[in-house]
Design an enzyme around this catalytic site. Structure first.
Site, PDB file in Angstrom:
ATOM      1  N   CYS A  67      -6.377  13.431   1.803  1.00 13.70           N
ATOM      2  CA  CYS A  67      -5.459  12.405   1.310  1.00 13.70           C
ATOM      3  C   CYS A  67      -4.596  13.011   0.201  1.00 13.70           C
ATOM      4  O   CYS A  67      -5.120  13.508  -0.801  1.00 13.70           O
ATOM      5  CB  CYS A  67      -6.252  11.214   0.783  1.00 13.70           C
ATOM      6  SG  CYS A  67      -5.249  10.049  -0.149  1.00 13.70           S
ATOM      7  N   CYS A  92      -5.185  11.536  -3.277  1.00 14.82           N
ATOM      8  CA  CYS A  92      -6.461  11.989  -3.853  1.00 14.82           C
ATOM      9  C   CYS A  92      -6.298  13.411  -4.387  1.00 14.82           C
ATOM     10  O   CYS A  92      -6.830  13.750  -5.447  1.00 14.82           O
ATOM     11  CB  CYS A  92      -7.583  11.936  -2.816  1.00 14.82           C
ATOM     12  SG  CYS A  92      -8.249  10.277  -2.517  1.00 14.82           S
ATOM     13  N   HIS A 130     -10.164   6.320  -3.929  1.00 13.16           N
ATOM     14  CA  HIS A 130      -9.423   6.078  -2.691  1.00 13.16           C
ATOM     15  C   HIS A 130      -9.636   4.661  -2.166  1.00 13.16           C
ATOM     16  O   HIS A 130     -10.745   4.261  -1.843  1.00 13.16           O
ATOM     17  CB  HIS A 130      -9.843   7.087  -1.615  1.00 13.16           C
ATOM     18  CG  HIS A 130      -9.001   6.971  -0.374  1.00 13.16           C
ATOM     19  ND1 HIS A 130      -7.815   7.649  -0.210  1.00 13.16           N
ATOM     20  CD2 HIS A 130      -9.159   6.209   0.730  1.00 13.16           C
ATOM     21  CE1 HIS A 130      -7.282   7.324   0.952  1.00 13.16           C
ATOM     22  NE2 HIS A 130      -8.085   6.446   1.541  1.00 13.16           N
ATOM     23  N   GLY A 148       5.608  -0.036   6.584  1.00 10.34           N
ATOM     24  CA  GLY A 148       6.249   1.227   6.220  1.00 10.34           C
ATOM     25  C   GLY A 148       5.396   2.113   5.333  1.00 10.34           C
ATOM     26  O   GLY A 148       5.907   2.972   4.621  1.00 10.34           O
ATOM     27  N   THR A 200       3.394   5.163   4.475  1.00 10.88           N
ATOM     28  CA  THR A 200       3.245   6.522   5.007  1.00 10.88           C
ATOM     29  C   THR A 200       2.060   7.249   4.398  1.00 10.88           C
ATOM     30  O   THR A 200       1.511   8.158   5.027  1.00 10.88           O
ATOM     31  CB  THR A 200       4.531   7.354   4.772  1.00 10.88           C
ATOM     32  OG1 THR A 200       4.807   7.399   3.374  1.00 10.88           O
ATOM     33  CG2 THR A 200       5.716   6.752   5.503  1.00 10.88           C
ATOM     34  N   HIS A 240      -3.127   5.706   0.821  1.00  7.08           N
ATOM     35  CA  HIS A 240      -3.878   5.580  -0.438  1.00  7.08           C
ATOM     36  C   HIS A 240      -3.070   4.565  -1.244  1.00  7.08           C
ATOM     37  O   HIS A 240      -1.874   4.784  -1.492  1.00  7.08           O
ATOM     38  CB  HIS A 240      -3.959   6.944  -1.134  1.00  7.08           C
ATOM     39  CG  HIS A 240      -4.683   6.964  -2.446  1.00  7.08           C
ATOM     40  ND1 HIS A 240      -5.716   7.849  -2.736  1.00  7.08           N
ATOM     41  CD2 HIS A 240      -4.515   6.235  -3.587  1.00  7.08           C
ATOM     42  CE1 HIS A 240      -6.147   7.663  -3.974  1.00  7.08           C
ATOM     43  NE2 HIS A 240      -5.427   6.681  -4.518  1.00  7.08           N
ATOM     44  N   HIS A 290      -0.850   2.460  -3.360  1.00  9.14           N
ATOM     45  CA  HIS A 290       0.093   2.822  -4.419  1.00  9.14           C
ATOM     46  C   HIS A 290       1.094   1.708  -4.597  1.00  9.14           C
ATOM     47  O   HIS A 290       1.516   1.070  -3.641  1.00  9.14           O
ATOM     48  CB  HIS A 290       0.805   4.150  -4.111  1.00  9.14           C
ATOM     49  CG  HIS A 290       1.445   4.218  -2.763  1.00  9.14           C
ATOM     50  ND1 HIS A 290       0.728   4.409  -1.604  1.00  9.14           N
ATOM     51  CD2 HIS A 290       2.738   4.099  -2.387  1.00  9.14           C
ATOM     52  CE1 HIS A 290       1.558   4.423  -0.569  1.00  9.14           C
ATOM     53  NE2 HIS A 290       2.781   4.219  -1.022  1.00  9.14           N
ATOM     54  N   HIS A 301       4.802   1.069  -5.890  1.00  6.69           N
ATOM     55  CA  HIS A 301       6.081   1.660  -6.269  1.00  6.69           C
ATOM     56  C   HIS A 301       6.646   0.840  -7.432  1.00  6.69           C
ATOM     57  O   HIS A 301       6.679  -0.389  -7.360  1.00  6.69           O
ATOM     58  CB  HIS A 301       7.093   1.555  -5.121  1.00  6.69           C
ATOM     59  CG  HIS A 301       6.738   2.294  -3.878  1.00  6.69           C
ATOM     60  ND1 HIS A 301       7.343   3.472  -3.508  1.00  6.69           N
ATOM     61  CD2 HIS A 301       5.853   2.020  -2.884  1.00  6.69           C
ATOM     62  CE1 HIS A 301       6.860   3.883  -2.348  1.00  6.69           C
ATOM     63  NE2 HIS A 301       5.947   3.014  -1.941  1.00  6.69           N
TER      64      HIS A 301
HETATM   65  P1  AMP Z   1       4.880   4.628   1.259  1.00  5.89           P
HETATM   66  O1  AMP Z   1       5.980   4.805   2.274  1.00  5.89           O
HETATM   67  O2  AMP Z   1       4.871   3.260   0.624  1.00  5.89           O
HETATM   68  O3  AMP Z   1       3.539   5.041   1.794  1.00  5.89           O
HETATM   69  O4  AMP Z   1       5.262   5.579   0.065  1.00  5.89           O
HETATM   70  C1  AMP Z   1       4.846   6.895  -0.029  1.00  5.89           C
HETATM   71  C2  AMP Z   1       5.724   7.520  -1.074  1.00  5.89           C
HETATM   72  O5  AMP Z   1       5.092   8.698  -1.537  1.00  5.89           O
HETATM   73  C3  AMP Z   1       7.122   7.903  -0.596  1.00  5.89           C
HETATM   74  O6  AMP Z   1       8.101   7.222  -1.370  1.00  5.89           O
HETATM   75  C4  AMP Z   1       7.155   9.429  -0.807  1.00  5.89           C
HETATM   76  O7  AMP Z   1       8.414   9.864  -1.272  1.00  5.89           O
HETATM   77  C5  AMP Z   1       6.085   9.616  -1.854  1.00  5.89           C
HETATM   78  N1  AMP Z   1       5.426  10.920  -1.869  1.00  5.89           N
HETATM   79  C6  AMP Z   1       4.876  11.586  -0.820  1.00  5.89           C
HETATM   80  N2  AMP Z   1       4.316  12.730  -1.222  1.00  5.89           N
HETATM   81  C7  AMP Z   1       4.503  12.786  -2.563  1.00  5.89           C
HETATM   82  C8  AMP Z   1       4.151  13.736  -3.562  1.00  5.89           C
HETATM   83  N3  AMP Z   1       3.485  14.863  -3.276  1.00  5.89           N
HETATM   84  N4  AMP Z   1       4.521  13.476  -4.846  1.00  5.89           N
HETATM   85  C9  AMP Z   1       5.203  12.355  -5.141  1.00  5.89           C
HETATM   86  N5  AMP Z   1       5.540  11.419  -4.252  1.00  5.89           N
HETATM   87  C10 AMP Z   1       5.221  11.640  -2.972  1.00  5.89           C
HETATM   88 ZN    ZN Z   2      -6.786   8.981  -1.366  1.00  9.69          ZN
END
Ligand code: AMP
Ligand code: ZN
Length: 112
Positions: free
Chosen positions: A3, A6, A45, A91, A93, A96, A98, A100
């Site tokens: 992950c 993580c 996680h 949406g 991706t 884990h 999070h 925004h």
């Molecule tokens: P989501 O589409 O809600 O799952 O958001 C995942 C977010 O993680 C996206 O906006 C990506 O730009 C961001 N993201 C992916 N990998 C990283 C990383 N290594 N560091 C910072 N942000 C990341």
């Molecule tokens: Zn995780």
């Protein structure tokens, strides 16, 4: 577990950290969608907010408690938007949890 968030939490992958406490970490999104775009994640996680349950509710609550602190650290006095995506249609991706935090500009009202 493979992950990415993580790995960021445990230091295997670097991040641009903006806030950290015992329960959560906030770091800049790699691909910002607004002048300020930060992700706030629990250190343990949890797949998404859809997986909130009686066992992890304290952890989820700690992340929510951190949001105003992160917003303050980012000088978002004029407001901001909090988004958490869930699953394919939402949406999501990275699987884990999070939140925004988007700000630094007057955001559009449309969400899709
Ligand atoms: P989501 O589409 O809600 O799952 O958001 C995942 C977010 O993680 C996206 O906006 C990506 O730009 C961001 N993201 C992916 N990998 C990283 C990383 N290594 N560091 C910072 N942000 C990341
Ligand atoms: Zn995780």
């Amino acid at each position: 577990m493979n992950c990415i968030f993580c790995k960021i939490v445990n230091g295997e992958i670097p991040c641009s950290k903006v806030y950290e406490d015992e329960y959560c970490l906030a770091f800049k999104d790699l691909n910002p969608a607004a002048p300020v775009h930060v992700l706030v994640v629990p250190k343990t996680h949890i797949e998404s907010v859809d997986r909130t349950d009686a066992e992890n509710i304290d952890t989820v609550a700690k992340v929510l408690l951190a949001l105003p602190k992160v917003a303050k650290a980012l000088s978002l006095e004029n407001g901001y938007r909090v988004i958490t995506n869930v699953g394919e249609d939402g949406g999501q991706t990275v699987k884990h949890l999070h939140f925004h935090i988007l700000g630094g500009i007057k955001l559009a009202e449309k969400l899709n």
